[in-house]
Design an enzyme around this catalytic site. Structure first.
Site, short mmCIF file in Angstrom:
data_model
loop_
_atom_site.label_atom_id
_atom_site.label_comp_id
_atom_site.label_asym_id
_atom_site.label_seq_id
_atom_site.Cartn_x
_atom_site.Cartn_y
_atom_site.Cartn_z
N THR A 221 0.85 -1.18 0.00
CA THR A 221 0.00 0.00 0.00
C THR A 221 0.89 1.24 0.00
OG1 THR A 221 -1.84 -1.07 1.13
CG2 THR A 221 -1.74 1.33 1.25
N PHE B 17 1.17 5.23 0.69
CA PHE B 17 0.54 6.25 1.51
C PHE B 17 1.10 7.63 1.17
CE2 PHE B 17 0.19 2.40 3.99
CZ PHE B 17 -1.00 2.50 4.70
#
Length: 264
Positions: free
Chosen positions: A173, A175
């Site tokens: 992921t 960010f």
């Protein structure tokens, strides 16, 4: 000590990512992305760290929309964080005793193969991965587990029943670290731009051509409803490499409204 807002509860992946990107930071969990952004706007925290893209699930468009909505907040850094999903249970639980696992819908989607291989286990949607672990510990039922991080299991005193159960091992992921009136925390190599283009044939082609003409590589393109008129759209672009000079020249050549959301 810097204070970083994130969406979720203590022990969430976002919590760990914030501590990794900003060592020594005090982290603060909020219920929604909007709440985390608002914490920075009010000065409760110096930063907000929010997911923008997962290598399995794709983009998280709400974060782009929030950046458009408040010109004072800008992207100042990013982190690519490896996500390892784990099946977690309370004391005495095993994979055989489980009948339900609770987690965020994105986490459940990332673990479809595990759920398919264990048809006796039902996936139940909750708001947060770490919150799911907190809930099952409070419940104390060996039939109810969670899918979450190892950090969440450690924080709430639960046990990992199966590790790395995501469908794809390379589960990452990305960010954005957002700050009010901020500047890049390190030498920037990428920029994020929002485009609201003229409603005519070829406007998107021409805008992308302005980047290509200056050797600016389009890395991400996300389309979102503009909310100005039904079925009109705003585009969010991530460009790399990007110097301020080349980027300014490209934006000047584009027919429409442009906004730089940050260098990072």
């Amino acid at each position: 000590m810097a204070r970083v807002a994130y969406q979720g509860e203590p022990g969430a992946f976002s919590d760990d990512a914030a501590r990794t990107l900003v060592p020594g930071a005090e982290t603060a969990g909020y219920v929604t992305f909007d709440d985390a952004f608002a914490a920075v706007e009010r000065g409760e925290t110096a930063f907000a760290l929010l997911p923008v893209e997962n290598s399995i699930s794709g983009s998280v468009p709400r974060v782009y929309d929030l950046l458009w909505a408040d010109e004072r907040l800008s992207i100042v850094d990013e982190i690519v964080y490896r996500v390892s999903q784990n099946v977690i249970g309370v004391a005495g639980a095993t994979l055989e005793t489980l009948r339900e696992v609770r987690s965020h819908p994105v986490a459940l989607e990332q673990c479809r193969n595990f759920l398919g291989a264990h048809p006796h286990v039902h996936g139940a949607i909750v708001a947060d991965t770490a919150g799911a672990v907190r809930e099952i510990v409070a419940l104390g039922d060996p039939a109810v587990g969670a899918i979450a991080s190892a950090l969440a299991a450690e924080r709430y005193g639960a046990q990992i029943l199966a590790a790395n159960v995501q469908d794809v091992d390379d589960n990452f992921t990305r960010f954005f670290l957002v700050q009010r009136d901020g500047s890049p925390r390190a030498t920037p190599h990428r920029a994020c731009i929002a485009l609201s283009l003229a409603h005519r044939p070829g406007s998107l082609r021409d805008a992308l051509g302005a980047f290509a003409d200056r050797n600016l590589n389009l890395r991400v393109l996300v389309s979102r409803p503009s909310l100005e008129r039904p079925f009109t759209y705003r585009f969010y672009c991530e460009i790399a490499p990007a110097t301020e000079e080349d980027l300014t020249a490209a934006l000047t050549a584009i027919d429409g409204t442009t906004r730089l959301l940050g260098f990072y």
